[in-house]
Design an enzyme around this catalytic site. Sequence first.
Site, mmCIF file in Angstrom:
data_model
loop_
_atom_site.group_PDB
_atom_site.id
_atom_site.type_symbol
_atom_site.label_atom_id
_atom_site.label_comp_id
_atom_site.label_asym_id
_atom_site.label_seq_id
_atom_site.Cartn_x
_atom_site.Cartn_y
_atom_site.Cartn_z
ATOM 1 N N LYS A 204 0.831 -1.204 0.000
ATOM 2 C CA LYS A 204 0.000 0.000 0.000
ATOM 3 C C LYS A 204 0.867 1.257 0.000
ATOM 4 C CE LYS A 204 -3.732 -0.025 2.512
ATOM 5 N NZ LYS A 204 -4.671 0.048 3.655
ATOM 6 N N GLU A 210 10.126 -5.138 4.281
ATOM 7 C CA GLU A 210 10.390 -6.436 3.663
ATOM 8 C C GLU A 210 10.150 -6.394 2.159
ATOM 9 O OE1 GLU A 210 8.964 -7.172 7.921
ATOM 10 O OE2 GLU A 210 8.433 -5.854 6.240
ATOM 11 N N GLY A 265 -5.061 -4.659 5.158
ATOM 12 C CA GLY A 265 -4.230 -5.665 4.505
ATOM 13 C C GLY A 265 -4.778 -7.072 4.604
ATOM 14 N N ARG A 266 -5.234 -7.462 5.792
ATOM 15 C CA ARG A 266 -5.703 -8.848 5.974
ATOM 16 C C ARG A 266 -7.087 -9.080 5.371
ATOM 17 N NH1 ARG A 266 -5.019 -6.005 10.503
ATOM 18 N NH2 ARG A 266 -6.710 -5.635 11.974
ATOM 19 N N GLU A 351 -4.343 -10.778 14.405
ATOM 20 C CA GLU A 351 -4.040 -9.363 14.199
ATOM 21 C C GLU A 351 -5.282 -8.513 14.446
ATOM 22 O OE1 GLU A 351 -0.792 -8.128 11.349
ATOM 23 O OE2 GLU A 351 -2.522 -7.287 10.294
ATOM 24 N N HIS A 382 -1.266 -37.178 13.271
ATOM 25 C CA HIS A 382 -0.026 -37.883 13.607
ATOM 26 C C HIS A 382 1.006 -36.938 14.218
ATOM 27 C CE1 HIS A 382 -1.225 -41.676 11.648
ATOM 28 N NE2 HIS A 382 -1.945 -40.867 10.883
ATOM 29 N N LYS A 511 7.828 -2.307 13.765
ATOM 30 C CA LYS A 511 8.452 -1.654 12.610
ATOM 31 C C LYS A 511 9.317 -0.480 13.061
ATOM 32 C CE LYS A 511 4.698 -2.669 9.346
ATOM 33 N NZ LYS A 511 3.635 -2.060 8.513
#
Length: 546
Positions: A204, A210, A265-266, A351, A382, A511
């Site tokens: 955005k 990153e 974002g999510r 979040e 398992h 951040k």
Amino acid sequence: MTSPSRSKAWQKLASHYLNLHQNGTTIAKLFKTDKDRFAHYQSSLEGVFFDYSKNLADAQTMQLLRKLAEEAGLAEAISAMYAGAKINVTEDRPALHVALRTPLENADPSFNAAVASTLKQMEAFVARVHSGAWTGYSGKAIADVVNIGIGGSDLGPAMVTEALQRWQLPQLSTHFVSNVDPAHMRSTLAKLNPETTLFVIASKSFNTLETHQNAALARRWYLENGGDEAQIAQHFVAVSANVDKAKAFGIAQENIFPLWDWVGGRYSLWSAIGLPIALSVGMEQFRSLLKGARIADEHFRDTPFDDNIPVIMGLLSVWYSGFVGATSQAILPYSQELHLFPSFLQQLEMESLGKSVEVDGNRLLVPSGPIVWGSAGTNGQHSFHQLLHQGTHYIPADFIGIVKTAFAEDADQHAHLLANCFSQSQALMQGKSQRQAFTELLEQGKEEGPAYELAKHKVIPGNKPSNTLLLDELSPQTLGSLIAIYEHKVFVESVIWHINAFDQWGVELGKQLGETLYGALTSEQDCAQFDSSTNGLINHCRNNNA
């Protein structure tokens, strides 16, 4: 909206749970009391069936939970979200992810127009790439797409692309890079040809650390392996709100897809953040994904609470966190194609709900969002299912199954998969008593003494709750509905807990600190400005790198 700790319904639910506990109520006993319990505790929408009968909840529980929702103002909150109100109060903006798939009748028309325009832009671009009209610097068609993003710009598109791999078009392979660790990007690039690789930079701000670092590394790789600076726009496109920064990177303005501040974002895979999905499976399937979400949106908006799947799921989550003592939630998709779904829900739920302050600034006095985790069945059986069955933690589980297999010749093996799914929820509910274990051991020929001692270790408490969601088939439409169901479930929880589901200030703090520590790590001076542990770690890395 009412603070949960001051709600009359909250106090009544606390007393109600105490009564259930003192009366020895179990899920298995509730089935014996109500022979038609399965029929009474289910709901559905197109292509999705929801069974919540295996919960420690009776009719009074559900009635009190709905009363809690009423006192919390859930109906009003749902209306406010669909009307485009600024429900993200700390950032003073609406949360309009529903506008990405459902035109909002009462919202600013510019919202709907912007969404429609972006879909047309995506459609034209995807068509050019798929037809081969879009080429790389040497004139060859694109063969690989690399999405560079993180968080919501990575988890959603990656999960959906993986889940819909059967629809993937043969001429393109799609890759996702998120971690700032250069090993992630380098291992991806090692398999690619710069002549036929297209990068989608999803950010955005176009400044996320990153994503910025990985985009720069991809750009260097492109230029060092035959790429031409003048043709960089043939290999990089962007999804961003920061047009100027994207253009400065070398991206043509017509290949910058918009992203708006009213889409978190999510919640953004429905927007142009979903471009890698559309490139992978085509715009027709992407629109089908949106259609599935729209079906769930309309169900959530229009269905009474006693039959409303996201409302029921959200209220049950509040019940287990606030009254029964659960701190964790297992997500168990019995579909290998959905193996990334638990990771996607981790961000969506944790979040959104990882808050300790109410919307009015008061401290939250009740437990909020649980820890979300899980993996695809039957693999989990398992590894961690042992803890679900015999561990001391109380962990509600969501089982997700697919009714129809994609391939008729796999029907028998698929039946084994569904049998495992159903048997696990049954075992969590029923458990096994010491008497049952003892009797089984005697029937197997064990001596009475050893059988008695071993039986103690084979006791499974049971009374562990679960929901089961069944998709008629795994398709773009049913996947869209499934995702939207969980989005709305999270919103329900946030309203009950009186918290803001749409901000993430804890992420922002990390951040800020990261930028400061980067300066210390790259300095020529020994670090002494932080706590002794942080100073020591920085100096250890600096000295060894030197």
